[in-house]
Design an enzyme around this catalytic site. Structure first.
Site: not given
Length: 832
Positions: A114, A519, A556, A558, A581, A583, A707, A711
């Site tokens: 118990c 989020d 790549s 990215h 930033g 290409g 995620d 966060d």
């Protein structure tokens, strides 16, 4: 003639004596013979005994395994030597982990009956020097202990557990299965003896009652009394023995539990009945004794069955892993035990086989059944470079998998550890119930003493049975079971539906939540950029334009580049140059191309400024040295179930907010599509935490769903934090619960079931308290006979357990997979 190995197998484990599970193949060489073992733990201990030169232990021991009822201050020397083996690093390897300088072990404790047993174990162990933490779970009888190895050894901790009347073993799924099976057999035997004895004694009691009304010769009356004594004795000595053992243990440790009044009631009635039989005076209560024992054992048996089901559910997760695997060595397949795989091994998984460990697919494509982990009933499509989880099932085609994580580092082991962590943490309502039940036992004993004394002065003939009725009818079994059974049932149900609770307070806080904050990227959206639209500007068709872009983006990693990877064909690019930033530029078949932001791409052809087909969205431009070729729209798709989830959360009365580091126009577009009114965008992790703290200071009960690593602060700061199943490891570890299936609709299930579980717990506690408060005066006034008290007490416990098991009836939500495109805004890559 059976072989020696088969004979050893039939006799049970050579080390501990427990039955050997079918298919188990563990053994050790002892005294020149192969001895069969039941699990890796026994095998490791036996091998350590032999390698340490202590194999004489097996020649001179007087029993195969230590008695479960061992009590007392001094342990036998042989047992002390065996416990000392658990200090060996080679033995601890399978069940001991290290955390910040402390060692942690998961143990299975025998003898718990118990909540008072849990209290005793936790308080006794935490008072031992060197033990940093000890938590025991009442439901599955597992203990998680942390200690400082510089101050105390594991063998000393195990010794302390033995000395207060319990037995502890290293936790292992196979070992625990054997312990559960042994406990089940003992419970069945005791229940059978009690039930058979009760029926026979009740027949004798009917004869006595009838004889008292119609007249019976003293010779027959004496015969029936002695026969009743003979039948009731095995019930008291064998079937009721656990109550007496637990009561003696509690008295020695000066801690009251429900076994104390139970033992006093059974023992007092039995001894009084013996005195009445021997002296041939007064009443006998053998019928009440056997009936009380039988009904109490029924209540405990059903509680044990519910506990075993929960324990086996946890064990079943680790048992998902197969026993063997096909490892490829120099192109040759080798069948090896799955627990011998190492990170970096290459294994073949054929259709229908279980993936043996976490890994990455190197070759092949197939569907993988992850339902045992996520609750998602449809198989998930997997292809090269996708990760797979050990314990999931390959459905269609053969796969070559490169092992990445094994053993304690695997996702399956991590889930089990999180489950154990949740089980060991008690919510506030459970701690209050444990404390109340402990005080309640003392009140019961005091009340029984006052009632017994009062009736002895008024009517001595009725004092004994009225006191017994008070002890029995007020036994706080239902109060002890009210909360843990409900929490266990709800937690298990949610895990089966893809919502893993990793902290003890989650159900309580989910039920009180007023705000739920999401989020955006990876939570409300898929978190994976995809190509949503292609608009050619020259004579090339869509497919050709996509293949040119894919050739430039092929090497790549990215997030934008990965959106083009599905379109890689025979085109190959060289002389690749990446402008951060902006290409990518490269040569394809001798011609130079650029893809990226419009100003960067059109500079290659020196053309005038051009605009995308529509203003909304994230557009990339493909150009060659002479002209623009095509526009590409890249989007992060909103989860298909997100809109339905937000609507249902609103219907439950929760205020939904979005809190994101993205500052692009996609935030408002996503919020408008989902019906989220309150949006805070462009915030840093520190600002996210400050926003949640401000809500909480104004009285809000906040759930945070996220995620990413960004966060983690806000997940730690919210009352309840939920990490997505595909979240980072740190996010999952710091969250209070994990949405394994990544299906947002499970949030609705979790909140609904949490509210229902709070209602069930309140019902259970109310029923337990009302029953005891109503039954006590009736028993004290003499309106409740001992057998009626036994039935009432057992029925009260069964009502509580049965009511709690209603929480296991949540209908699993089936996710309908739709291939229809969902209009979604683009996702910015500016997420902090």
């Amino acid at each position: 003639m059976p072989s020696q190995t088969q004979a050893n197998h039939d006799e049970g484990c050579y080390h501990c004596g427990l039955p050997i599970p079918p298919g188990s193949d563990f053994s050790a060489e002892i005294d020149g013979k192969t001895r069969q073992m039941c699990c890796p733990g026994c095998q490791a201990v036996a091998q350590t005994i032999v390698s340490s030169g202590l194999d004489t232990y097996y020649r001179h021991r007087t029993a195969t395994a230590a008695s479960p009822e061992l009590n007392g201050r001094q342990l036998p020397a042989e047992l002390s030597r065996e416990l000392a083996l658990y200090d060996q690093p080679s033995v601890q390897k399978s069940f001991v982990t290290r955390h910040e300088g402390l060692l942690e072990a998961s143990l299975v404790v025998e003898g718990i009956t118990c909540a008072a047993c849990v209290w005793l174990l936790e308080h006794h162990l935490t008072d031992v020097d060197g033990v940093a933490k000890a938590s025991v779970n009442l439901t599955n009888h597992r203990a998680r202990i942390q200690w400082n190895p510089a101050q105390i050894n594991l063998s000393q901790i195990l010794t302390e557990i033995y000395r207060i009347g319990y037995q502890a073993h290293p936790w292992h799924p196979n070992k625990e299965e054997q312990l559960l099976a042994a406990e089940h057999k003992r419970a069945i035997r005791r229940l059978g003896v009690a039930g058979l004895g009760m029926m026979q004694v009740m027949m004798m009691a009917v004869a006595l009652y009838a004889g008292a009304l119609q007249g019976i010769e003293s010779t027959y009356q004496s015969f029936i009394r002695w026969t009743s004594l003979l039948i009731a004795t095995p019930v008291v000595i064998y079937a009721a023995r656990p109550f007496f053992d637990a009561a003696l243990r509690d008295l020695r440790t000066r801690k009251l539990s429900m076994d104390v009044p139970v033992s006093i009631a059974i023992g007092g009635a039995y001894l009084a009945s013996i005195w009445a039989t021997v002296t041939n005076t007064g009443e006998i209560y053998f019928d009440s004794v056997t009936m009380f024992t039988f009904f109490l054992l029924i209540g405990r048996f059903l509680e044990m069955k519910a506990r075993h089901r929960t324990g086996r559910a946890g064990n079943a997760m680790l048992n998902l892993l197969p026993t063997s695997a096909l490892r490829l060595v120099d192109g040759e397949e080798q069948l090896v035990p799955a627990n011998e795989l190492n990170a970096g091994d290459l294994v073949r998984v054929r259709p229908g086989q279980t993936i043996p460990a976490d890994g990455i697919i190197e070759e092949g494509h197939s569907s993988v059944d992850e339902s045992a982990l996520t609750g998602e009933y449809l198989p998930v499509r997997k292809t090269e470079n996708d990760s797979v989880v050990g314990g999931t099932i390959n459905v269609e085609n053969p796969l070559l998998v490169r092992i990445s994580e094994v053993g304690a580092d695997s996702r399956l082991s991590a889930i089990v550890r999180l489950l154990d962590r949740a089980a060991e943490e008690k919510p506030q309502v459970a701690r209050i119930a444990d404390k109340v039940s402990s005080y309640f036992v003392a009140a019961v004993l005091l009340t029984a003493t006052v009632v017994g004394g009062s009736w002895y002065l008024l009517e001595p003939a009725n004092a004994l049975w009225i006191t017994l009725s008070v002890l029995v009818v007020t036994c706080p079994c239902a109060l002890s079971l009210a909360t843990p059974t409900a929490l266990t049932a709800a937690t298990g149900t949610l895990r089966q539906n893809g919502f893993l609770i990793t902290r003890g307070h989650v159900l309580e806080s989910l039920s009180r939540a007023s705000h739920i904050i999401f989020d955006k990227t990876g939570t409300l959206t898929e978190g994976n950029l995809s190509l949503q639209a292609t608009h050619p500007l020259a004579e090339l068709d869509e497919q050709h334009c996509q293949q040119l872009a894919a050739a430039l983006e092929a090497y790549s990693e990215h997030p934008i580049a990965r959106a083009f990877h599905p379109f890689i064909a025979d085109q190959h690019a060289s002389d690749i140059e990446t402008t951060v930033g902006q290409g990518i530029e490269g040569l394809i078949n001798g011609q130079r191309y650029r893809i990226g932001k419009p100003d960067y791409a059109r500079a290659l052809s020196d053309t005038a400024d051009i605009q995308p087909p529509i203003a909304e969205g994230h557009w990339l431009l493909l150009c060659n040295e002479s002209q623009p070729l095509a526009w590409f729209r890249i989007n992060d798709q909103i989860r298909r179930e997100a809109k339905e989830t937000i609507d249902q959360l609103h219907a439950l009365g929760l205020k939904c907010e979005m809190l994101t580091g993205d500052s692009s126009h996609a935030v408002k577009e996503t919020a408008d599509l989902l019906g989220i009114d309150t949006v805070t965008s462009g915030v840093s992790p520190e600002q996210k935490l400050a926003h949640v703290k401000a809500l909480q200071e104004n009285g809000a009960q906040v759930i945070m769903v996220g995620d990413g690593i960004n966060d983690i602060p806000v997940l730690a700061g919210a009352e309840t934090s939920i990490a997505m199943g595909n979240a980072s490891d740190l996010a999952r570890t710091n969250a209070d619960s994990v949405l394994i299936s990544s299906d947002l609709r499970r949030l609705v299930d979790a909140i609904s079931l949490a509210r229902y579980s709070r209602k069930i717990i309140r019902q259970n506690l109310s029923w337990a308290l009302i029953y005891n408060l109503m039954a006590l005066p009736l028993a004290a006034l003499g309106f409740v006979a001992p057998y009626m008290a036994a039935i009432g007490m057992s029925a009260s416990s069964l009502v509580v357990v049965g009511n709690a098991l209603r929480l296991s009836r949540l209908r699993r939500r089936k996710v309908q997979k739709s291939h229809a495109a969902t209009p979604t805004p683009h996702a910015s890559t500016q997420e902090v």
